[in-house]
Enzyme design. Structure first.
Site: not given
Ligand code: UDX
Length: 432
Positions: A265, A330, A156, A88, A268, A323, A209, A257-258
């Site tokens: 996910c 993406r 995840r 989606t 979007k 990550k 969700k 923090a980053g």
């Protein structure tokens, strides 16, 4: 034993299929992409996810619980539950989720269903979509032949198998008792681990969700803004987050923090949640602010790097995936910052343990090396964009010898500043 059909062999579909096979169910995975199917039939996972190659090999080649089809047409005589797990994506130029793939599958189901089955939406879809799926199918076939259910996933990347098998909760949204009972039976193997099963209405389940992902994204955007303040006043955001997190009402997770949240996910879903609300004349102002704060962050961090290193020099960028433990780039903040730096005239030498192939496809202007040490050679600064384990104990004495200048931007705060300052590095963390 239940027979399941899963339509869409993307990330969610394949992990769901492999894990249900692990529970002992027979699973047919359907995808239109022939190349992908060939790869899958040989037992290979098309993306990197810890444990997936082994699980697919086991259930494709040994238990034979997983099989593949290119269409659902001939497959539904024997299916108890059909999962819709197609993509989606965000529509171009709009923030809404593109639901055309979901609705197309609904049409195909309507054309092929022969006996009673549950049709379950697992893709992340805005509230109202599961009802629309119901409408599309009931336009063509008798309502007695099917029920629809919303059953969002909370996987995840990098720990998806564990998240599936040991979830914090399972959410099932139904509009009748019969479908709720079938779904509870499906997830019965998890009862042994006392997993809470939250049964709700279809709309509530769909909202759960988006609200969950948006809330987690909010925590990250919040601590990132606090980090900006910490930098200016000389406070340490890691200590702030640690002390905040001990308060059980706040919780310690998702307060690192980053450079901002990325991935397939959060960015979007945050946009789609706000957009769905806007269509109903509700202003999710906090969620809109979270999105803006996160988008602005890329520019801010690029600016911070640029103002502290020489123009158009060579820099080393470590970590390109959004990550660790995934090859997914993406909406990766690392990719965005590395690409911005290239645009500003820097020569960007990169390394990532798993994501180099995907990164090359996205930006071939970056220069790719086979190790962190090689990528550092001749660089005037090192940027750590993703906190892979293998970047956590780099030998900086060795690296220093080949650097032009000793500057490090530790965007994920994986090093103790004093340790690097001792080696004469100029150290820039996030929020310290
Ligand atoms: C997320 C949700 O966690 C999962 O429940 C949902 O099903 C899909 O979306 P995922 O996208 O795999 O999972 O990654 P996640 O671990 O949530 O991280 C998302 C982004 O937030 C990453 O870019 C990560 O680096 C960033 N992040 C996460 C932070 O910057 N700080 C944190 O404290 C946590």
């Amino acid at each position: 034993m239940m027979n399941l059909t899963i339509v869409g062999t993307g990330y969610v579909g394949l992990v769901t299929g492999a894990c249900f096979a692990e529970f002992g169910y027979s699973v047919t995975c359907v995808d239109k992409d022939d190349k992908r199917l060939e790869m899958l039939k040989s037992g290979k996972c098309p993306f990197f996810e810890p444990g997936m190659d082994e699980l697919l090999d086991k259930h494709i080649n040994k238990t034979k619980l997983i099989s593949f089809e290119s269409t659902i047409k001939n497959n539904l005589d024997n299916t108890d539950i059909i999962f819709i797990t197609v993509g989606t994506p965000t529509r171009r130029l709009e923030d809404e989720a593109d639901l055309s793939f979901v609705y197309q599958v609904a049409e195909e189901i309507a054309d092929s269903i022969k006996k009673y089955s549950l049709v379950v939406t697992k893709s992340t879809i805005p509230v109202g979509t599961t009802r629309e799926v119901k409408k599309i199918i009931s336009n063509k076939i008798d309502q007695k032949l099917f029920d629809v259910v919303s059953n969002p996933e909370f996987l995840r990347e990098g720990s998806a198998i564990n998240d599936f098998i040991r979830p914090d909760r399972v959410v099932i949204g139904t509009d009748n008792q019969k479908s709720e009972n079938i779904m509870k039976e499906l997830y019965r193997p998890l009862f042994l681990k006392e997993t809470p099963i939250v049964a709700t209405s279809i709309e509530t389940s769909e909202i759960i969700k988006y609200a969950s992902n948006s809330f987690l994204a909010t925590k990250i955007a919040f601590i990132n803004e606090v980090a900006d303040l910490c930098e200016v006043v000389g406070a340490d955001v890691q200590q702030v987050a640690h002390a905040m997190g001990i308060d059980k009402r706040i919780g310690s997770k998702f307060l690192n923090a980053g450079p901002g949240f990325g991935g397939s996910c959060f960015p979007k879903d945050v946009k789609a949640f706000a957009s769905t609300a806007k269509n109903k004349n509700i202003n999710l102002s906090i969620i809109n602010a979270v999105n803006k704060s996160n988008e602005d962050r890329i520019k801010k961090i690029t600016g911070k790097i640029v103002s502290n290193i020489k123009n158009k020099s060579t820099i080393c960028f470590l970590g390109l995936s959004f990550k660790p433990n995934t090859d997914d780039v993406r909406d990766s903040t690392s990719m965005k910052i590395a690409s911005n730096l290239f645009e500003k005239g820097y020569s960007v030498q990169c390394y990532d343990p798993k994501a180099m192939n995907n990164a090359k496809k996205e930006n071939s202007n970056l220069i790719f090396f086979n190790s962190a040490y090689e990528a550092c050679e001749g660089a005037s600064a090192i940027i750590i964009g993703t906190e892979w384990n293998e970047f956590r104990a780099l030998n900086f004495k060795k690296i220093s010898k080949n650097l032009k200048e000793k500057i490090i931007f530790d965007l994920r705060n994986i090093y103790i500043p004093e340790d690097l300052k001792e080696l004469d590095f100029k150290y820039y963390g996030t929020g310290k």
